[in-house]
Design a protein around this motif. Structure first.
Motif, PDB file in Angstrom:
ATOM      1  N   THR A 671       0.856  -1.189   0.000  1.00 58.49           N
ATOM      2  CA  THR A 671       0.000   0.000   0.000  1.00 58.49           C
ATOM      3  C   THR A 671       0.890   1.237   0.000  1.00 58.49           C
ATOM      4  OG1 THR A 671      -1.762  -1.154   1.201  1.00 58.49           O
ATOM      5  CG2 THR A 671      -1.799   1.261   1.224  1.00 58.49           C
ATOM      6  N   VAL A 672       0.687   2.107  -0.977  1.00 61.63           N
ATOM      7  CA  VAL A 672       1.498   3.311  -1.130  1.00 61.63           C
ATOM      8  C   VAL A 672       0.728   4.509  -0.582  1.00 61.63           C
ATOM      9  CG1 VAL A 672       2.599   4.876  -2.765  1.00 61.63           C
ATOM     10  CG2 VAL A 672       2.731   2.398  -3.122  1.00 61.63           C
ATOM     11  N   LEU A 673       1.308   5.183   0.401  1.00 64.41           N
ATOM     12  CA  LEU A 673       0.767   6.437   0.919  1.00 64.41           C
ATOM     13  C   LEU A 673       1.639   7.565   0.396  1.00 64.41           C
ATOM     14  CD1 LEU A 673       0.221   5.485   4.681  1.00 64.41           C
ATOM     15  CD2 LEU A 673      -1.392   5.236   2.790  1.00 64.41           C
ATOM     16  N   ASP A 674       1.054   8.451  -0.404  1.00 62.70           N
ATOM     17  CA  ASP A 674       1.853   9.559  -0.890  1.00 62.70           C
ATOM     18  C   ASP A 674       1.819  10.714   0.104  1.00 62.70           C
ATOM     19  OD1 ASP A 674      -0.594  10.777  -1.230  1.00 62.70           O
ATOM     20  OD2 ASP A 674      -0.598  10.639  -3.407  1.00 62.70           O
ATOM     21  N   THR A 675       2.509  11.780  -0.206  1.00 64.72           N
ATOM     22  CA  THR A 675       2.561  12.936   0.680  1.00 64.72           C
ATOM     23  C   THR A 675       1.153  13.506   0.880  1.00 64.72           C
ATOM     24  OG1 THR A 675       4.770  13.467  -0.136  1.00 64.72           O
ATOM     25  CG2 THR A 675       3.579  15.222   1.015  1.00 64.72           C
ATOM     26  N   GLY A 676       0.755  13.656   2.116  1.00 66.46           N
ATOM     27  CA  GLY A 676      -0.559  14.194   2.429  1.00 66.46           C
ATOM     28  C   GLY A 676      -1.577  13.146   2.784  1.00 66.46           C
ATOM     29  N   ALA A 677      -1.337  11.880   2.444  1.00 70.36           N
ATOM     30  CA  ALA A 677      -2.277  10.816   2.808  1.00 70.36           C
ATOM     31  C   ALA A 677      -2.017  10.361   4.243  1.00 70.36           C
ATOM     32  CB  ALA A 677      -2.133   9.640   1.849  1.00 70.36           C
ATOM     33  N   MET A 678      -3.097   9.995   4.932  1.00 66.28           N
ATOM     34  CA  MET A 678      -2.966   9.521   6.302  1.00 66.28           C
ATOM     35  C   MET A 678      -3.781   8.240   6.465  1.00 66.28           C
ATOM     36  SD  MET A 678      -3.733  11.499   9.900  1.00 66.28           S
ATOM     37  CE  MET A 678      -5.507  11.521   9.667  1.00 66.28           C
ATOM     38  N   ALA A 679      -3.131   7.198   6.969  1.00 68.97           N
ATOM     39  CA  ALA A 679      -3.774   5.893   7.126  1.00 68.97           C
ATOM     40  C   ALA A 679      -4.045   5.608   8.593  1.00 68.97           C
ATOM     41  CB  ALA A 679      -2.895   4.800   6.533  1.00 68.97           C
ATOM     42  N   THR A 680      -5.239   5.072   8.853  1.00 69.77           N
ATOM     43  CA  THR A 680      -5.608   4.603  10.183  1.00 69.77           C
ATOM     44  C   THR A 680      -5.958   3.134  10.079  1.00 69.77           C
ATOM     45  OG1 THR A 680      -6.494   6.775  10.773  1.00 69.77           O
ATOM     46  CG2 THR A 680      -7.188   4.903  12.122  1.00 69.77           C
ATOM     47  N   ILE A 681      -5.435   2.323  10.974  1.00 74.16           N
ATOM     48  CA  ILE A 681      -5.764   0.889  10.976  1.00 74.16           C
ATOM     49  C   ILE A 681      -7.099   0.728  11.679  1.00 74.16           C
ATOM     50  CG2 ILE A 681      -4.960  -1.426  11.478  1.00 74.16           C
ATOM     51  CD1 ILE A 681      -3.201   0.286   9.561  1.00 74.16           C
ATOM     52  N   ALA A 682      -8.095   0.253  10.936  1.00 74.02           N
ATOM     53  CA  ALA A 682      -9.457   0.142  11.448  1.00 74.02           C
ATOM     54  C   ALA A 682      -9.767  -1.304  11.824  1.00 74.02           C
ATOM     55  CB  ALA A 682     -10.433   0.655  10.388  1.00 74.02           C
ATOM     56  N   ASP A 683     -11.050  -1.575  12.121  1.00 67.85           N
ATOM     57  CA  ASP A 683     -11.481  -2.928  12.471  1.00 67.85           C
ATOM     58  C   ASP A 683     -11.101  -3.911  11.363  1.00 67.85           C
ATOM     59  OD1 ASP A 683     -12.544  -1.890  14.740  1.00 67.85           O
ATOM     60  OD2 ASP A 683     -14.621  -1.869  14.025  1.00 67.85           O
ATOM     61  N   LEU A 684     -10.866  -5.150  11.767  1.00 69.90           N
ATOM     62  CA  LEU A 684     -10.454  -6.241  10.872  1.00 69.90           C
ATOM     63  C   LEU A 684      -9.085  -6.001  10.262  1.00 69.90           C
ATOM     64  CD1 LEU A 684     -13.707  -7.153   8.888  1.00 69.90           C
ATOM     65  CD2 LEU A 684     -12.841  -8.143  11.003  1.00 69.90           C
ATOM     66  N   GLY A 685      -8.396  -4.942  10.693  1.00 72.33           N
ATOM     67  CA  GLY A 685      -7.101  -4.639  10.113  1.00 72.33           C
ATOM     68  C   GLY A 685      -7.185  -3.912   8.797  1.00 72.33           C
ATOM     69  N   VAL A 686      -8.369  -3.399   8.439  1.00 70.30           N
ATOM     70  CA  VAL A 686      -8.528  -2.628   7.208  1.00 70.30           C
ATOM     71  C   VAL A 686      -7.705  -1.344   7.309  1.00 70.30           C
ATOM     72  CG1 VAL A 686     -10.164  -1.324   5.795  1.00 70.30           C
ATOM     73  CG2 VAL A 686     -10.817  -3.552   6.723  1.00 70.30           C
ATOM     74  N   ILE A 687      -6.967  -1.031   6.260  1.00 67.64           N
ATOM     75  CA  ILE A 687      -6.229   0.236   6.197  1.00 67.64           C
ATOM     76  C   ILE A 687      -7.169   1.284   5.621  1.00 67.64           C
ATOM     77  CG2 ILE A 687      -4.210   1.440   5.291  1.00 67.64           C
ATOM     78  CD1 ILE A 687      -2.883  -1.299   4.911  1.00 67.64           C
ATOM     79  N   SER A 688      -7.551   2.248   6.453  1.00 66.72           N
ATOM     80  CA  SER A 688      -8.455   3.311   6.025  1.00 66.72           C
ATOM     81  C   SER A 688      -7.618   4.564   5.769  1.00 66.72           C
ATOM     82  CB  SER A 688      -9.510   3.585   7.099  1.00 66.72           C
ATOM     83  OG  SER A 688     -10.349   4.650   6.719  1.00 66.72           O
ATOM     84  N   ILE A 689      -7.606   5.026   4.524  1.00 72.22           N
ATOM     85  CA  ILE A 689      -6.716   6.105   4.112  1.00 72.22           C
ATOM     86  C   ILE A 689      -7.533   7.339   3.765  1.00 72.22           C
ATOM     87  CG2 ILE A 689      -4.898   6.804   2.508  1.00 72.22           C
ATOM     88  CD1 ILE A 689      -4.468   3.786   1.954  1.00 72.22           C
ATOM     89  N   ASP A 690      -7.259   8.414   4.461  1.00 67.79           N
ATOM     90  CA  ASP A 690      -7.817   9.714   4.102  1.00 67.79           C
ATOM     91  C   ASP A 690      -6.833  10.363   3.143  1.00 67.79           C
ATOM     92  OD1 ASP A 690      -8.662  12.355   3.929  1.00 67.79           O
ATOM     93  OD2 ASP A 690      -9.470  12.368   5.964  1.00 67.79           O
ATOM     94  N   VAL A 691      -7.216  10.486   1.887  1.00 71.90           N
ATOM     95  CA  VAL A 691      -6.269  10.978   0.889  1.00 71.90           C
ATOM     96  C   VAL A 691      -5.999  12.465   1.060  1.00 71.90           C
ATOM     97  CG1 VAL A 691      -6.938   9.202  -0.752  1.00 71.90           C
ATOM     98  CG2 VAL A 691      -8.042  11.436  -0.854  1.00 71.90           C
ATOM     99  N   ARG A 692      -6.845  13.148   1.868  1.00 68.71           N
ATOM    100  CA  ARG A 692      -6.621  14.577   2.130  1.00 68.71           C
ATOM    101  C   ARG A 692      -5.760  14.803   3.365  1.00 68.71           C
ATOM    102  NH1 ARG A 692     -12.968  15.357   2.363  1.00 68.71           N
ATOM    103  NH2 ARG A 692     -12.476  13.708   3.861  1.00 68.71           N
ATOM    104  N   GLY A 693      -5.494  13.709   4.101  1.00 66.88           N
ATOM    105  CA  GLY A 693      -4.655  13.803   5.284  1.00 66.88           C
ATOM    106  C   GLY A 693      -5.320  14.493   6.448  1.00 66.88           C
ATOM    107  N   GLU A 694      -6.663  14.471   6.476  1.00 67.35           N
ATOM    108  CA  GLU A 694      -7.380  15.166   7.555  1.00 67.35           C
ATOM    109  C   GLU A 694      -7.845  14.172   8.609  1.00 67.35           C
ATOM    110  OE1 GLU A 694     -10.521  17.169   5.575  1.00 67.35           O
ATOM    111  OE2 GLU A 694      -9.211  18.494   4.454  1.00 67.35           O
TER     112      GLU A 694
END
Length: 694
Positions: A671-694
Motif C-alpha cells: 500500500t502506497v501512501l503519498d505525501t498528504g495521505a494519512m492511514a488509520t488501521i481500522a477494524d479487521l485490520g482494514v487500512i483506512s486512508i484519508d487521501v486529504r490527510g485530515e
C-alpha cells in the motif's frame, strides 16, 4: 486446524490466488502462484499442493472449494471453444450475422463485427413453428431433424445450440429437438435457449445460447480434470464455481450453464469489497481491482453490486456497445480496463507514453520477473520508483530484478530524452489516467458521482495505485482490506450460492394479471431452487423484479417487486407508479401520458446460511507503531526523492496511524501512501486512508 476449512482459488491473467479460511476462528492462509496459460488447472493443483504441504490434511478437511476462472471469457475472445452447430427455425439461420441491423458507429464505412461463433455451414434450419403466444403452428419435423443430426458427424461437431423462434413462450419444440439429438448422438453437448435465456429478442437469445454451447465442452472438461485431481488428493467436499453475478453454483450447474461464469473471477472481489464496506458502515463505494493483466472497477450502491443483462464480449471497438458478442445472462456491472501490473508501456504516434492494453502476462511477464520479458510494464515502473521491494515480492519467494526493470524502462524513455525515473513516473501517470478516465465514464453512465464514493482497493497492484487513483477521481477515502492481494479468491469463499432466472411476460400494465405473474414467479422459484446446492443448514430466499418500459421503447428498467409471501402487495397501478419513479430517478423525467408494459420477469434465488462467516480481527497487543517499522527505502515521488518508512502490515494494530509518505508492505501487495495521505488501521485490520490527510 479445526475440523473444516474453506478454500477459494481464483485464476487471473498473471497470478492464480488461493485463500484458506477457518470458519470458526476467521483465520486465513494465503498463497499465490504464477498462472500457467497452457493449462490453468496446473497452477491450481500446484498451489493446492503447496498448501497441503504446509497444512497436512487440508483437502480432506475442506468443506467447500470455490473456484473462479477466466477460462470462459478467454475461450470466447480467443476462439478456443468446441466446434458448434446451431439448430434454429427454418429461415432464421442468419440471425447471428444480421444481428440487430444497427451500426455502433454510423459514420465508419469500414465497420467490423466479431465473426459468428458458428460458421454458416453449421447453421441448420428446422421445419417447425410456434406462435408468439407459444401455440404450435407447425410441428417439429422429426425425420428432418434426425437427418440433420446424422450429418453432424462429418463436421466434427462437439456441441449443439438449439434456438427456435418464440421458444421463450414455450420450450416443447426445443425439448423435442434436443431429445432427438441426444438419442442419435449422446456424445454431443446440447444447449437450449428456453433454458439458457427464455427471453424475447431473437438475436440476443441465439447469441447467448450459441456462446453457452461453444464453451461447454471446454469448461466441462476442465472442471472434470480439476475435480479428479483434487479427488485424488483427498478432497471430498463441495466444489463450487463463482458466477458472474457474485454468487456460486455447484460444478454440475456450471457445466450446464458455462456462460454464467464468463466474469467468474472479478465477481468474487466485488462481493468481498461490498462485505468489507458493509462492515465499515459504507453502503456506496467503488471496488477497484488491479491485478497483473487488467484493472476492474465496479460500483456498489446500497450495499449491492450493480447487475447488467446487456453484456458483450470480444468487442471489435473498445468501449463501443454493439460491437461485441452479446452474452445476456446476469453479470456484475463492472468495467474492465487493459491496465494491470503487467501492462506494457509504449510510445504512440504522437510521442506520448501509453499503457496497455497488451500485457506481458505471466509468460514471459514484466522485465523484472527475469523470465525473458524485455518490454517495460507498470510493475517495472513501480519497482524503479521504489514502491516495490525487489527482495520481498511474494514474501521473497520471487525476487525481482531491478536491473532488468531499469534497462527496459530506460530504453523506452531514451528516444524521448527521459531518464529511467522520469519515464517510470510517466508510465505510472499514464496508467492511472487511463483507469480514471474509464471509471469516470462508467460511473457517469450509472448516474454516480465518483467524489462521493470511497474506493476499496485490492488485487496485487491495486493498493500500489489506489491513492493516486482516488486523488484523480476526487474520492475522499481508500480502504485496503486484509488479504487485499488475493481478495477475489477471498470473495469466492464469502459469496452465497445463488441462481438467477427469467421469463418473458410482455403485457401492458393496465392488463396485468397479478395471479399469473405470481404463478410464473413460483415456477421460476421451483426450477431455481433445484439448481442450488444441498439446502441442509440453510434456507432459500427469493427476490423478484420485472423489466419494464414505456411502450415503443427498445430497452427496459428493472423494478423491484414484493416477495411471494407479500404477494400481491401492489396493485397494477402501483406497479406502474413504481416503474415511473424508477425511470425518473434514472433519467430525470417521466411520461405520464405514455403506456407502460412489462417485458421480462426476473428472479434471484439465494441460499442463506453463510452470513456468519467472518474474517478475524488482528490481535491487539498494545505494541507501539515503531515495532512495525521494518526499514527505510528511497522512493522517487513526483515531487522528489525521500527516505520512506516501510511498515510490516502483519504487525499493525487497530488504532495505529501512519502519515504519508510511507509504504505498508505485505506478502501479496504494497500500500502506497503519498505525501498528504494519512492511514488509520481500522477494524479487521482494514487500512483506512484519508487521501486529504485530515
Amino acid at each position: 486446524m479445526t475440523d473444516t476449512t474453506r478454500i477459494g482459488t481464483d485464476i487471473g491473467g498473471t497470478f492464480t490466488d488461493f485463500v484458506v479460511l477457518d470458519p470458526d476462528t476467521g483465520r486465513i492462509t494465503l498463497e499465490k502462484r504464477l498462472t500457467t496459460p497452457d493449462d490453468p488447472s496446473r497452477a491450481v493443483v500446484e498451489g493446492i499442493d503447496l498448501l497441503r504441504a504446509a497444512r497436512p490434511g487440508l483437502l480432506e478437511r475442506a468443506e467447500v472449494l470455490t473456484h473462479g476462472t477466466t477460462l470462459v471469457i478467454n475461450a470466447l475472445i480467443e476462439r478456443t471453444g468446441g466446434t458448434t452447430a446451431l439448430l434454429t427455425t427454418e429461415g432464421f439461420e442468419d440471425v447471428l450475422e444480421i444481428r440487430r441491423e444497427v451500426r455502433y458507429d454510423a459514420y465508419d464505412l469500414e465497420l467490423e463485427f466479431p465473426r459468428p461463433l458458428v460458421p454458416r455451414r453449421l447453421r441448420y434450419g428446422v421445419r417447425e413453428r410456434l406462435h408468439a403466444s407459444g401455440r404450435e403452428l407447425v410441428p417439429v419435423d422429426a425425420d428432418q431433424v434426425r437427418a440433420l443430426v446424422d450429418g453432424l458427424a462429418a463436421d466434427g461437431v462437439e456441441s449443439v445450440a438449439i434456438c427456435l423462434l418464440h421458444s421463450y413462450a414455450g420450450g416443447d419444440h426445443e425439448r423435442e429437438v434436443a431429445r432427438i439429438v441426444r438419442e442419435r448422438r449422446p456424445d454431443l453437448w446440447v444447449s437450449l435457449s428456453s433454458e439458457v435465456l427464455p427471453e424475447v429478442r431473437e438475436y440476443e437469445r441465439t447469441s447467448t445460447t450459441v456462446a453457452n454451447a461453444y464453451v461447454q465442452p471446454l469448461l466441462a472438461g476442465y472442471l472434470e480434470r480439476l475435480r479428479s485431481a483434487l479427488d485424488a488428493r483427498g478432497f471430498a467436499g463441495n466444489f463450487y464455481v463463482m458466477q458472474s453475478t457474485g454468487g456460486v453454483i455447484p460444478l454440475e450447474v456450471a457445466r450446464t450453464f458455462p456462460v454464467r461464469v464468463v466474469e467468474s473471477g472479478p465477481a468474487g472481489g466485488v462481493m468481498a469489497a461490498a462485505r468489507i464496506g458493509g462492515h465499515a458502515g459504507i453502503d456506496d463505494l467503488l471496488a477497484f481491482d488491479m491485478g497483473g493483466t487488467t484493472a476492474k472497477v465496479a460500483a456498489v450502491v446500497g450495499g449491492q453490486a450493480a447487475l447488467t443483462h446487456d453484456y458483450e464480449v470480444a468487442r471489435t471497438a473498445h468501449f463501443r456497445p454493439g460491437s461485441g458478442i452479446p452474452v445476456c445472462t446476469p453479470v456484475l456491472d463492472l468495467l474492465e480496463i487493459g491496465t494491470g501490473g503487467g501492462s506494457i508501456a509504449h510510445v504512440d504516434t504522437l510521442g506520448l507514453i501509453k499503457v496497455g492494453p497488451r500485457s506481458a502476462g505471466s509468460v514471459p511477464g514484466p522485465a523484472a520477473y527475469g523470465r525473458g520479458g524485455d518490454r517495460p510494464t507498470v510493475t517495472d515502473a513501480d519497482l524503479v520508483l521504489g514502491y516495490l521491494d525487489p527482495d520481498h515480492f511474494l514474501g521473497g519467494e520471487m525476487p525481482l530484478r531491478a536491473d532488468l526493470a531499469t534497462a527496459a524502462i530506460a530504453a523506452l524513455g531514451e528516444p524521448l530524452g527521459l531518464d529511467a525515473v522520469a519515464t517510470a513516473h510517466a508510465i505510472r501517470e499514464a496508467a492511472e489516467e487511463s483507469m480514471v478516465a474509464a471509471a469516470r465514464v462508467h460511473l457517469a453512465e450509472m448516474g454516480l458521482e465518483p467524489s462521493r464514493l470511497p474506493v476499496v482497493a485490492y488485487g496485487g497492484a491495486g493498493p500500489v495505485h489506489a491513492v493516486g487513483l482516488a486523488r484523480r477521481l476526487g474520492s475522499p477515502r481508500v480502504l485496503v482490506p486484509p488479504a487485499a492481494g488475493v481478495m477475489s479468491a477471498l470473495g469466492l469463499i464469502l459469496a452465497p450460492a445463488t441462481f438467477e432466472t427469467s421469463q418473458t411476460y410482455k403485457v401492458k400494465t393496465d392488463r396485468l394479471d397479478l395471479e399469473l405473474m405470481d404463478e410464473l414467479f413460483r415456477q421460476m422459484e421451483k426450477s431455481a431452487a433445484q439448481l442450488l446446492p444441498d439446502q441442509e443448514g440453510g434456507h432459500v430466499t427469493y427476490t423478484r423484479w420485472a423489466d419494464m418500459r414505456y411502450v415503443g421503447q427498445g430497452f427496459e428498467v428493472s423494478v423491484g417487486l414484493p416477495s411471494g409471501e407479500e404477494w400481491p402487495a401492489l396493485s397494477a397501478d402501483e406497479v406502474t407508479a413504481q416503474f415511473r419513479s424508477a425511470y425518473e430517478s434514472r433519467y430525470r423525467r417521466s411520461y405520464d401520458d405514455v403506456a407502460v408494459e412489462t417485458m421480462n420477469l426476473r428472479l434471484r434465488a439465494t441460499l442463506s446460511g453463510d452470513e456468519a462467516l467472518q474474517l478475524r480481527a488482528p490481535d491487539v497487543t498494545g505494541r507501539p507503531l515503531a515495532d512495525a517499522l521494518k526499514r527505510h527505502r528511497d522512493v522517487h515521488h513526483p515531487e522528489g526523492t525521500s527516505r520512506c518508512p516501510v511498515y510490516d502490515r502483519a504487525l499493525l494494530e487497530p488504532g495505529m496511524v501512519i502519515q504519508g509518505p510511507a509504504l505498508i508492505q505485505e506478502r501479496e501487495t504494497t500500500t502506497v501512501l503519498d505525501t498528504g495521505a494519512m492511514a488509520t488501521i481500522a477494524d479487521l485490520g482494514v487500512i483506512s486512508i484519508d487521501v486529504r490527510g485530515e
